[in-house]
Motif scaffolding. Sequence first.
Motif, short mmCIF file in Angstrom:
data_model
loop_
_atom_site.label_atom_id
_atom_site.label_comp_id
_atom_site.label_asym_id
_atom_site.label_seq_id
_atom_site.Cartn_x
_atom_site.Cartn_y
_atom_site.Cartn_z
N ALA A 170 -2.53 3.11 -2.69
CA ALA A 170 -1.64 1.99 -3.01
C ALA A 170 -2.08 0.70 -2.33
O ALA A 170 -2.05 -0.36 -2.93
CB ALA A 170 -0.21 2.34 -2.60
N LYS A 171 -2.52 0.78 -1.10
CA LYS A 171 -2.84 -0.43 -0.35
C LYS A 171 -4.27 -0.90 -0.59
O LYS A 171 -4.51 -2.08 -0.82
CB LYS A 171 -2.63 -0.19 1.14
CG LYS A 171 -2.86 -1.40 2.00
CD LYS A 171 -2.57 -1.09 3.44
CE LYS A 171 -2.68 -2.28 4.33
NZ LYS A 171 -3.85 -3.09 4.15
N GLY A 222 -3.89 -2.26 -4.51
CA GLY A 222 -3.43 -3.53 -3.96
C GLY A 222 -4.47 -4.63 -3.94
O GLY A 222 -4.18 -5.76 -3.59
N ARG A 223 -5.70 -4.38 -4.35
CA ARG A 223 -6.75 -5.40 -4.35
C ARG A 223 -6.81 -6.19 -5.65
O ARG A 223 -7.69 -7.02 -5.81
CB ARG A 223 -8.12 -4.76 -4.11
CG ARG A 223 -8.23 -4.09 -2.78
CD ARG A 223 -8.22 -5.10 -1.70
NE ARG A 223 -8.34 -4.42 -0.41
CZ ARG A 223 -8.20 -5.03 0.72
NH1 ARG A 223 -7.93 -6.29 0.75
NH2 ARG A 223 -8.32 -4.38 1.84
#
Length: 106
Positions: free
Chosen positions: A63-64, A68-69
């Motif tokens: 997710a991060k 998330g990018r």
Amino acid sequence: MISNGKVKAYSGQGNFVGNFAGFLIVFLMLVGSIVALNFWDLDQVWIPGLFFIGLYGGAFFVAKEVIGRSDSLEQQDLHGEHGEPLDAMASRATSSRESAAEPHVR
């Protein structure tokens, strides 16, 4: 976010299928980590524990770091210090240089 020279209202606009697929992947990893804890007992500790840690940590990593990018912009910096637009920063820097060089008489 800017895409093809046009400003989008938000970064996920028009990407429902991709957003939903990403959500399902992360959510299923979280649910899988909870299910792995159901197999935890004093005789079987390592295998369910490693699955739990892998899936739980992987859900946050995906997710991060992977999903998330999508909002990063490599070509140009749109915002400067404190989130203000770059043209505001340039005008502020110009006015501060002018005031430091010679004071304005009004």
